[in-house]
Design a protein around this motif. Structure first.
Motif, short mmCIF file in Angstrom:
data_model
loop_
_atom_site.label_atom_id
_atom_site.label_comp_id
_atom_site.label_asym_id
_atom_site.label_seq_id
_atom_site.Cartn_x
_atom_site.Cartn_y
_atom_site.Cartn_z
N ASN A 135 18.02 -46.31 50.79
CA ASN A 135 16.59 -46.48 50.96
C ASN A 135 15.95 -46.35 49.56
OD1 ASN A 135 13.80 -45.39 51.27
ND2 ASN A 135 14.27 -45.65 53.43
N HIS A 136 15.08 -47.28 49.23
CA HIS A 136 14.47 -47.31 47.90
C HIS A 136 13.74 -45.99 47.56
CE1 HIS A 136 12.74 -49.26 44.35
NE2 HIS A 136 11.57 -48.76 44.69
N TRP A 137 13.07 -45.40 48.56
CA TRP A 137 12.37 -44.13 48.34
C TRP A 137 13.37 -43.05 47.98
CZ3 TRP A 137 8.41 -42.96 52.79
CH2 TRP A 137 7.53 -44.03 52.93
N GLY A 139 16.15 -43.44 46.59
CA GLY A 139 16.55 -43.71 45.20
C GLY A 139 15.59 -43.06 44.22
N HIS A 140 14.29 -43.28 44.42
CA HIS A 140 13.31 -42.68 43.49
C HIS A 140 13.47 -41.16 43.45
CE1 HIS A 140 10.89 -45.82 41.76
NE2 HIS A 140 10.70 -46.41 42.92
N LEU A 141 13.70 -40.53 44.60
CA LEU A 141 13.85 -39.06 44.61
C LEU A 141 15.02 -38.63 43.73
CD1 LEU A 141 13.26 -38.21 48.40
CD2 LEU A 141 11.58 -38.42 46.58
N VAL A 160 5.22 -41.44 43.59
CA VAL A 160 4.07 -42.33 43.44
C VAL A 160 4.48 -43.63 42.77
CG1 VAL A 160 2.02 -40.86 43.41
CG2 VAL A 160 3.55 -40.78 41.47
N SER A 161 4.29 -44.74 43.48
CA SER A 161 4.67 -46.01 42.87
C SER A 161 3.70 -47.09 43.33
CB SER A 161 6.10 -46.35 43.25
OG SER A 161 6.13 -46.70 44.60
N GLY A 162 4.08 -48.35 43.11
CA GLY A 162 3.21 -49.45 43.48
C GLY A 162 3.15 -49.64 44.99
N THR A 329 10.18 -46.16 36.65
CA THR A 329 9.99 -47.45 37.32
C THR A 329 11.34 -47.90 37.89
OG1 THR A 329 10.16 -48.39 35.11
CG2 THR A 329 7.96 -48.25 36.04
N ASP A 330 11.29 -48.98 38.68
CA ASP A 330 12.49 -49.36 39.43
C ASP A 330 13.71 -49.58 38.53
OD1 ASP A 330 11.04 -49.15 41.70
OD2 ASP A 330 10.76 -51.30 42.01
N ASN A 331 14.81 -48.99 38.94
CA ASN A 331 16.08 -49.10 38.20
C ASN A 331 17.22 -48.86 39.16
OD1 ASN A 331 17.17 -46.08 37.88
ND2 ASN A 331 14.94 -46.05 37.79
ZN ZN Z 1 10.06 -48.29 43.33
#
Ligand code: ZN
Ligand code: KG4
Length: 365
Positions: A135-137, A139-141, A160-162, A329-331
């Motif tokens: 899940n992309h979220w 991933g950010h965590l 917090v993202s776009g 940012t996304d990676n």
């Molecule tokens: Zn993102």
């Protein structure tokens, strides 16, 4: 024992691939690095490569992401980006030393997600590797898991993202409670929209930051923008009213001077970051987490990073985690980190069992 994970991310407008290696550091472990969780050891995560092909130039003239163009660019870039990630990490192109393939399945733009997932599934089929659908979220965590020390549980996240603005309590690996989200626009979306209103270009976050840096006290004005829902008593956010307040101010002023633009960019940034910080502060008081973590694209914002770091003085017993700029940012490295902990908990899938879910949320993880 070292485990290497190939990670792929293509949920929005960045085509990304990374190789992440995990080493079991049992010998070097001390109490301060122990997880308060069933996984008892500090397993150091290392980024061997982290390649991002940005599509910013492609979408600039539209002032936002143009989904069809994003899908086409992903389709063109995905294989060269994966190839480069393997090359830089010194990995065998037949994936001989890769344990599993982590890939974002959602949320995101469906055409964008399909490009990354199709590549991951093909590689998994050809080289007989398991897939770790991420899940992309989530991933950010996991973008804060690459330092010398890792967060301890419970960890409180401001993410917090776009596309999202959430306060999340992470109780353990894979165990999340979303305490509150935005009721309208995401924080990054507000930066992007306000930048457009001020004629500052795309992407809006960095553009607002640059403009706001020109601010000094001589440019101060006698009005403030609202801090929506700052005292609402819950953990919800709202950014659409703040954006509209900027719009009304612009209409009231009429022709904007450079000084007006600088003041509005600065005051908007102050209002948005004040609200974000006020909410995590309240959540920290209530839930008493061991770690406070800031993640997502807006975490690249210098003022937000400074205000977040300042929480360390308010909550002395809580550790502060802010990822390096290239991990905000996304990676794909963050997807690899989430993949590693998913692998440990046995969440591996066969290539034919994985599909995209453009509207996925964290409750399903
Ligand atoms: Zn993102
Ligand atoms: O996490 P991300 O790359 O993509 C999503 O998952 O949405 O976040 C992108 C968002 C954009 O809205 C962008 O304007 C914002 O992060 N952003 C920033 C900064 N750098 C990127 N916002 C504020 N200040 C920045 N320096």
């Amino acid at each position: 024992m070292e485990k290497k994970i190939l990670a792929i991310e293509s949920s929005c407008d960045e085509t990304a691939a990374a190789v992440v290696a995990a080493t079991d550091n049992r010998q070097q472990m001390d109490n301060s690095t122990r997880f308060d969780s069933p996984i008892r050891y500090n397993r150091g995560l290392e980024i061997l490569s982290n390649v991002v092909a940005s599509q910013i130039d492609l979408h600039k003239k539209y002032g936002g992401v143009y989904p069809e163009l994003a899908s086409r660019a992903h389709a063109e870039n995905i294989l060269p980006v994966i190839d480069e990630a393997l090359e830089l990490a010194g990995c065998d192109k037949n994936l001989g030393d890769i344990e599993a393939i982590a890939v974002t399945y959602g949320p995101g733009l469906v055409g964008s997600l399909v490009a990354g997932l199709a590549a991951a599934k093909t590689l998994a089929y050809v080289f007989k590797k398991p897939i770790l659908p991420i899940n992309h979220w989530e991933g950010h965590l996991y973008s804060v898991w690459f330092g010398q020390k890792q967060p301890q549980f419970p960890a409180l996240f401001l993410t917090v993202s776009g596309g999202h603005t959430n306060l999340i309590l992470m109780k353990d690996h894979g165990k999340y409670e979303v305490l509150g989200s935005t009721v309208d626009d995401a924080a990054g979306e507000a930066f992007d929209k306000v930048a457009r209103l001020l004629g500052l270009g795309y992407p809006g976050g960095p553009a607002i930051s640059r403009e706001a840096e020109k601010y000094n006290k001589d440019l101060a004005r006698d009005f403030k923008l609202p801090r929506p829902m700052i005292d609402s008593g819950d953990f919800k956010f709202s950014f659409s009213g703040l954006k509209t307040a900027v719009l009304y101010k612009i209409k009231e002023i009429g022709e904007l001077t450079e000084k007006d633009k600088t003041f509005l960019a600065w005051e908007f940034q102050e209002a948005a970051t004040d609200t974000l910080i006020a909410k995590i502060k309240k959540a920290a008081e209530k839930y008493q987490p061991k770690s406070l973590c800031l993640t997502g694209g807006v975490a690249a914002n210098k003022v937000l990073r400074e205000k977040f770091a300042g929480l360390g003085e308010v909550f002395g017993d809580m550790k502060i985690f802010i990822p390096e700029l290239n991990l905000t940012t996304d990676n794909a490295a963050m997807i690899g980190a989430a993949g590693y902990f998913n692998l440990l908990s046995g969440k591996r899938e066969k290539w034919y069992d994985v599909g995209v879910n453009a509207g996925a949320n964290l409750y399903e993880v």
